[in-house]
Structure formats: structure tokens, C-alpha cells
Write an enzyme that holds these catalytic residues in place. Structure first.
Site, PDB file in Angstrom:
ATOM      1  CD  GLU A  30     -54.299  10.341 -15.356  1.00 20.08           C
ATOM      2  OE1 GLU A  30     -54.436   9.046 -15.590  1.00 20.08           O
ATOM      3  OE2 GLU A  30     -52.858  10.549 -15.547  1.00 20.08           O
TER       4      GLU A  30
ATOM      5  CB  ILE B 112     -40.434   2.570  -7.896  1.00 18.44           C
ATOM      6  CG1 ILE B 112     -39.532   3.394  -7.139  1.00 18.44           C
ATOM      7  CG2 ILE B 112     -40.400   3.026  -9.446  1.00 18.44           C
ATOM      8  CD1 ILE B 112     -38.034   3.427  -7.515  1.00 18.44           C
ATOM      9  CG  PHE B 113     -39.876   3.027  -3.121  1.00 14.30           C
ATOM     10  CD1 PHE B 113     -39.152   1.935  -3.073  1.00 14.30           C
ATOM     11  CD2 PHE B 113     -39.130   4.142  -3.508  1.00 14.30           C
ATOM     12  CE1 PHE B 113     -37.999   1.664  -3.630  1.00 14.30           C
ATOM     13  CE2 PHE B 113     -37.962   3.956  -3.962  1.00 14.30           C
ATOM     14  CZ  PHE B 113     -37.071   2.697  -3.863  1.00 14.30           C
TER      15      PHE B 113
ATOM     16  CD  GLU C  24     -48.771   5.168 -18.384  1.00 11.81           C
ATOM     17  OE1 GLU C  24     -49.336   6.102 -18.698  1.00 11.81           O
ATOM     18  OE2 GLU C  24     -48.866   4.776 -17.172  1.00 11.81           O
TER      19      GLU C  24
ATOM     20  CE1 TYR D  38     -45.843   3.253 -14.611  1.00  8.74           C
ATOM     21  CE2 TYR D  38     -47.215   3.363 -12.729  1.00  8.74           C
ATOM     22  CZ  TYR D  38     -47.145   3.583 -14.219  1.00  8.74           C
ATOM     23  OH  TYR D  38     -48.104   4.016 -14.903  1.00  8.74           O
TER      24      TYR D  38
ATOM     25  N   GLY E 240     -46.608   2.120  -5.381  1.00 10.23           N
ATOM     26  CA  GLY E 240     -47.353   1.748  -6.693  1.00 10.23           C
ATOM     27  C   GLY E 240     -47.045   0.643  -7.239  1.00 10.23           C
TER      28      GLY E 240
END
Length: 752
Positions: A533, A671-672, A562, A676, A674
Site C-alpha cells: 500500500e 470486480i463487482f 500495481e 477491477y 470495485g
């Protein structure tokens, strides 16, 4: 794959308007007479969400402040935006860059500041009142963003500016402006600027619904995580469990009783319990790694994988509706599917290109994973007896830890005393001081925080002595009101247009909290998460880009973001770095060299299974967003989402297929809920670059201090400096002198 939530979570994704909201900054203190009359109200009565000269006034903000602040700011934003559109509609013949994007930044920052703070608090200090206020105001924000993205006058003006920018100008400032315009035009196209009439209305309604679904998905996961607990009272079940885990669970029981029970004077008893197990990550990992009782492991494992999959918190219908909406919207924009739309703004050129990289890595990782599982199984049968004639899913982590301990004669608990959070922070700051020429200094108490555990730091450039950035650190798990995982987010973004020169970041983890008089004694994976982070934070804080829409992490392609975070993880296997902080928390004695050597050898342990796990998640994500028929799946006329999970798993993790009752997708917030969606592959895509970048330091010799500093400065001046102002492949080539290669990643993972 790390057990974390999205490591960079922007509030929204899309056009320049969206990115401006994400940066959550403002140019001035935003006192509007429509909200508060300055002649009749004292400064002390002003809504703290409207006091934006400095950093957020977390100690003063209350949920009731959100709605009046949002309504006031949106009213002013609408007025300002109408004026801008009127000016731009007059003529674009002589339009200049300064008349558009900087204007948009300035007018959007006040609402971005307020909504950014609200989103942050919703994640780290969640409560019924705040959640209600957040959900009530979200549609207003989405509507305002949509108006910006679909503005024809703004689009026409940016198109005219883009034509002028074709004239060659190699300066960094010119590149920033060009990238900002290009990104904005693309994002506006993806935001529906080309739609009209009924199609536009339908598209906008879908977008509004998607925002609602994402929030509901996230809330369901948080609520389900909080809802589960298992209290143990039999001391025999603690056989083999390390003291740190027992202390964590005993402390959780005491806190729960004090907060919710009638017994207020309950005492902590680590050895006798009771012990309260929850599904927040430190607790869950401790069970899977150390709980000898197989039935407890099974119960906790299944509870974790079945979160938000039944009753009123069932995310299954949300997933189907989300997939259908995204696919329909993508087709309205001219794409074959949502994955194609998603990749249009990323480095990866196509779904097939991602699959090719995935399969290249899988060809090395799968044989290694199968060999690793076979070794674990042999040990389980030898030590556990006939009941382990077949390993179950809840057995793998437990026996993997036992095999690691037997191979390297080193347990996680033996290293914990050398990873006290205060010392780890000091060592991490020493590292970046050494390689990036910056000083990180504690500034606790200088700014308001949202919880007593939160710390505040300032970053200084060593050469000039200038204060160049700051960050908040929220290090510990709080399952009662803080969502799980770890992430970096933007508090204040750098922006020339808004006179903001000092970026500020939020760094959020869910590590092991202190127990009694002991500081937070971290596991190695928690140390890794912190470094990860902080890497994200460095890219945000050390940017030299001044155009807000491409400064720091803004405007960086999702599959490149990333790179800095995963790059920082590599330093945990550099001896001089680790010995900068690995000191016993009580005695101050350095970690024994033998212990570090064993820790280093453990680096490649289990990389085959870990790699396959990450690959399968990425491919499930791509399949659901590219080839899956959600309409048929929901009706039972085709594959279900769980059928897809099993089919893809049969290729990448055939040695450990999902259980029939596995509902992991219902908590797959990456993915649902956020950023990504059709982008989870980004972790591995960027890891190729991060490993290759670290190899540049290895090539000059990690013990060659002078050369390491030179390479570090180059990394700072490229990867950490240029932000989204330069295309990521060009950034990498400026640092490395060539395009990235997968060799270093395979070598680091022992998969050559």
C-alpha cells in the site's frame, strides 16, 4: 493472490469529470451563501464538509452533514457548469486547453472533496446513519457526473483542442495536457456522450442502477462479515494455536461483551478464553493456518466462502443484473462485450493477449502447484492419520503451514516479535529515504483523524527540505465498522489548476491490532501488505505531474497501477532493508541471521498454488465479462456464474476444484463493487513489470549502495514521478531502457 481488497480504489472510473471527483480536492474554502449566510452564522456553525482550505475535519464531521453539503455544492456546480457550456457553445474555433479542463477541475473539486471524504468514512467508519446518507446522495452524484461526461459542448471543445495538440511538443507539461485531453475524450465516449434520445436515457438509468448495485454488494459483504462469529470455550481446541491468535480472539470476545453485553467488567483471559472468532482477515487467516480442530476450520472456511449468498443479503441476483447491465451498456457503445470496453482504456490490447500471458505463466505454475499439493498431502497423512486420506479445502492452508515449518524450521509466530509495527514503519521509511531521497516524519496530532488508531505523516524531499506530501495510516482491523482488505485512496490530489501542490493519501490496512501492552506484532504477510500500500502511496505522493487529471495515480492505466506497489514488496527479501526494522520488540535484538535466511528461502514456497489461484480469478473475471450469457445463466437456460467458476477452475486449479456450495463470487468485491471488472488480471500483468523493475536494482547489486541510489533516483524520476502524464509502456522504457520481460517474475517465484 493476496488476501486483500482492491489495493487502489477510486471512487468512480471514467471521464475527466469522474477522475476529478476521485481526487477529492478543492481550490478554496467553499462557503456558499445558499447553504450558510455568513452574515448571520458564525464560522463554528459552518458544515465541516464545506470547510475545505485544509485537510478534512474528521473529528467534527457527522453523517447529518452530508446531505446539506452535497445539495449545496451540486447546486453551485450546476450553475458553474451551465456557464461553462454556454461559453463553449459560442465557438470552439480559438478554444485553448486552459479554458476547458482546468475550469472543469476547479468547479468540480468542492463536491469531489466532500464526496471523497464521505466515501472514505463509509469504508472505515461505517454505520447505519452514514450508510443511509451515503446511499441517499449517491444518485445525485452519479447524475451530476453523467451530465459532465455527456456534455456535447465540452466534447466538441476537447476535440478541437486535441487537433491542435497534434503539433509536436515533447515537454512533459505538453505531454500531460495531451494525455489529459485524450483520456477525457475516450472516457466521455465510454460515458455515453455519443448517445441521444431514448438510448441516452436508458444508458443513464443503467449507470445509476450499477452504482446502486455496487454499493449494495459491498454493504452485503460487510454486513455478512460482521454477522458471523464463533465463540469457543474449550481450551483443548486451542491446542497448537499461537499465543497471538488466542490473544486476538480473547480480546475480540472481551470487546464484544463490553460493547453489546450487560457484563461490563469482563476480564481478558488469553489461556482460558472464551475466544471469539470472526471473518475479518487476521482472524480468518489465523484459523485456517493454526486451528488444529478440523471441524472449526471447516465451519469458518464455509462461512467465509458463503458470505452474502443467501436470504436478504444474497449478492447472486446483484451479480447477474450487474453483468447484464454492463454487457448491454458496452453494446450500446459499440463493443462486443464489457471486457472489450474495459480493455479499451488499459495497456493490454485484447482479451486474447491477457489469456496468452496467463497461459504462459500457468504452464510454469500448474506443475509446481500440483507438486506442492502432493507434498502437503503426504505430510497431512503422515501427521494427521486416516482422516486426511483426502485433503479438503479447509485443510490446505493448515497443512501447508505445517510443511513450511518442517521445511524451514521457522514458524510465523517466531518472526512476529521482530515485526512490531512501529519498527516496521521506521524501517520502511529508512528504505525510501535511502533509495528515493525523501524523509517521512510523524505528524500525529497536526490533523484530525477518524479513529484514535489513525496516524498522520509528512513526506519531505531531502535535497530541498520541502514538505511535498502527507498521508494518513489506518493500520488495524475493526470488523465492527471497517470493511476488510487493504487499499490506498486519494485524499488530496496534486493540481496546478486548483493550486494544490501537496498530495495527501489514505493508506488503509486491516492488520493485527495491539493486545494489552504489546504493540501490533505483524505477520510477514501483513508487513508485505503495508509495503504494498505504501508503494501505491508513493506514486500518488511523489508525482511531479501538475495537470490534475494525470497527476499521481490519476490517468494511469489500470493494469499498470500495481507496478509501484508490487515493486515495494520485493524489498522485504533484501537483507539490509529487513535489518532496518527486524528487531525484537522487547529486547531490541536484531533478527537472527539464520531466521532471515529461512525467511528468504520461504519466498518461493507455495508460489505455484498462489500463482494459479491469482490466474484463475483473473480468468473467471474475464470470462464473465466477455463470453458469459448472464441472461441465460440467471434463468437456468445456460451456465450459471458458479458453473463458469468451476469450468475455468478445471483449467487453472484442477487439483483443488471449488466445492459445490462455494459462493466466493458473492463476495468478490474487486470486480463487482470495485474497479477491477474485466481487470483483475492487472495484478499479474503489472507484476511482470514490477519484478523486472526490481531486477534493475539486482543487476547493479543490492549491496552496492551508490548504484542502488542511482537506480532508485531513476525509478522515482520515472515510475513514481510521471504519473498518468506519460503512457505506461513509455514510462517503463524510460526507466528500464526496454519493454518488460517475464523472466524476473518467473525467477522470483521459482518457476523458471
Amino acid at each position: 493472490m493476496k488476501q486483500v481488497m482492491p489495493l487502489v480504489r477510486l471512487m468512480f472510473l471514467g471521464s475527466v469529470a469522474v477522475r476529478a471527483f476521485s481526487r477529492s480536492s478543492t481550490v478554496r474554502s467553499f462557503y456558499r451563501t445558499s447553504a450558510v449566510s455568513m452574515t448571520t452564522a458564525s464560522v463554528t456553525t459552518i458544515n465541516p464538509l464545506l470547510q475545505q482550505d485544509g485537510l478534512p475535519r474528521f473529528a467534527e464531521i457527522e453523517p447529518k452533514d452530508l446531505t446539506p453539503a452535497v445539495e449545496d455544492l451540486l447546486q453551485q456546480l450546476e450553475h458553474d457548469f451551465q456557464e461553462l457550456e454556454t461559453k463553449l457553445s459560442a465557438s470552439t474555433d480559438n478554444i485553448e486547453y486552459e479554458a476547458v479542463l482546468p475550469q472543469v477541475e476547479r468547479m468540480q473539486f468542492p463536491i469531489g472533496y466532500t464526496w471523497g471524504v464521505a466515501g472514505h468514512l463509509n469504508a472505515v467508519k461505517n454505520g447505519d446513519e452514514l450508510r443511509e446518507a451515503y446511499q441517499a446522495n449517491q444518485p445525485k452524484i452519479v447524475k451530476a457526473l453523467t451530465q459532465f461526461k455527456q456534455s456535447q459542448p465540452v466534447f466538441a471543445a476537447l476535440s478541437a483542442i486535441a487537433e491542435k495538440q497534434k503539433v509536436e511538443d515533447d515537454s512533459f507539461y505538453a505531454q500531460q495536457k495531451k494525455r489529459a485531453v485524450e483520456n477525457s475524450l475516450r472516457s466521455m465516449k465510454l460515458g455515453g456522450v455519443g448517445l441521444e434520445g431514448e438510448a441516452k436515457e436508458t444508458f443513464n438509468n443503467m449507470k445509476m442502477r450499477l452504482a446502486e448495485l455496487a454499493t449494495k454488494f459491498s454493504n452485503n459483504v460487510l454486513d455478512e462479515t460482521k454477522a458471523f462469529s464463533l465463540t469457543l470455550t474449550d481450551a483443548s481446541q486451542m491446542d497448537g494455536v499461537p499465543d497471538s491468535a488466542k490473544a486476538m480472539w480473547a480480546n475480540a470476545h472481551v470487546n464484544f461483551v463490553k460493547q453489546n453485553g450487560e457484563e461490563k467488567d469482563v476480564e481478558l483471559d488469553v489461556e482460558k478464553g472464551p475466544w471469539r472468532i470472526t471473518l475479518d482477515m487476521p482472524s480468518y487467516i489465523a484459523v485456517m493456518s493454526h486451528m488444529k480442530d478440523r471441524t472449526v476450520r471447516e465451519q469458518v472456511y464455509k462461512a467465509y466462502l458463503q458470505r452474502a449468498s443467501s436470504d436478504e443479503r444474497n449478492n447472486t441476483p446483484i451479480i447477474y443484473e450487474t453483468l447484464k447491465l454492463k454487457n448491454s451498456m458496452a453494446k450500446m457503445l459499440g463493443f462486443d462485450n464489457y471486457a472489450e470496453q474495459s480493455l479499451s482504456s488499459k495497456m493490454a490490447p485484447s482479451v486474447e493477449a491477457v489469456r496468452e500471458l496467463t497461459d504462459l505463466i500457468a504452464a510454469k505454475a500448474l506443475p509446481a502447484a500440483e507438486k506442492e499439493l502432493a507434498e502437503i498431502t503426504v505430510l497431512a497423512r503422515e501427521k494427521g492419520g486416516d482422516e486426511y486420506s483426502e485433503l479438503k479445502h479447509w485443510d490446505v492452508t493448515y497443512w501447508s503451514e505445517r510443511l513450511k515449518e518442517s521445511k524451514f524450521e521457522l514458524t510465523e509466530e517466531e518472526t512476529r516479535p521482530y515485526f512490531a509495527l512501529p519498527a516496521v514503519l521506521d524501517g520502511m521509511f529508512q528504505l525510501v529515504s535511502r533509495i528515493f531521497d525523501i524523509d517521512v516524519q510523524s505528524a500525529d496530532g497536526e490533523e484530525q483523524v477518524w479513529h484514535p488508531d489513525v496516524r498522520f505523516f509528512k513526506v519531505f524531499d531531502k535535497e530541498s527540505g520541502k514538505h511535498i506530501a502527507s498521508f494518513f495510516l489506518d493500520p488495524y482491523s475493526r470488523p465492527e465498522n471497517k470493511r476488510g482488505g487493504a487499499w490506498m485512496n486519494v485524499c488530496i490530489g496534486k493540481s496546478e489548476a486548483c493550486n494544490r501542490d501537496t498530495p495527501v493519501a489514505y493508506l488503509t490496512c486491516n492488520g493485527s491490532p495491539p493486545v494489552g501492552t504489546k504493540p501490533s506484532l505483524m505477520t510477514f504477510r501483513e508487513v508485505t501488505t503495508l509495503f504494498h500500500e505504501f508503494g501505491h502511496g508513493l506514486q500518488h505522493m511523489l508525482t511531479t505531474a501538475t495537470v490534475g487529471d494525470v497527476a499521481g495515480i490519476s490517468g494511469v492505466e489500470w493494469d499498470a497501477v500495481e507496478l509501484p506497489s508490487q515493486f515495494m514488496e520485493n524489498w522485504l527479501f533484501d537483507k539490509s532493508t529487513v535489518y532496518g526494522f527486524a528487531k525484537h520488540w522487547e529486547t531490541g535484538a536484531p533478527m537472527p541471521e539464520e531466521m532471515f535466511d529461512k525467511l528468504e528461502k520461504q519466498r518461493m514456497y507455495g508460489t505455484g498454488m498462489a500463482t494459479c489461484r491469482q490466474l484463475v480469478f483473473g480468468q473467471i473475471d474475464l470470462e464473465l465479462h466477455s463470453a458469459f450469457d448472464a441472461e441465460a445463466g440467471e434463468k437456468g437456460a445456460g451456465e450459471s456464474i458458479f458453473d463458469v467458476q468451476r469450468r475455468i477452475s478445471s483449467k487453472y486449479v484442477p487439483y483443488m476444484m471449488p466445492l459445490p456450495e462455494d459462493r466466493f463470487l458473492c463476495s468478490f468485491s474487486h470486480i463487482f463493487a470495485g474497479g477491477y471488472a474485466a481487470g483483475y488480471y492487472s495484478y499479474k500483468w503489472a507484476e511482470v513489470m514490477s519484478a523486472d523493475a526490481f531486477a534493475a536494482f539486482e543487476e547493479v547489486g543490492l549491496d552496492n549502495e551508490e548504484e542502488v541510489k542511482k537506480v532508485g533516483r531513476k525509478f522515482r524520476d520515472t515510475v513514481l514521478s510521471l504519473g498518468g502524464g506519460v503512457e505506461p509502456m513509455e514510462v517503463f522504457k524510460q526507466f528500464r531502457g526496454r519493454e518488460p520481460r517475464p523472466d524476473a517474475l518467473l525467477r522470483h517465484n521459482g518457476l523458471e
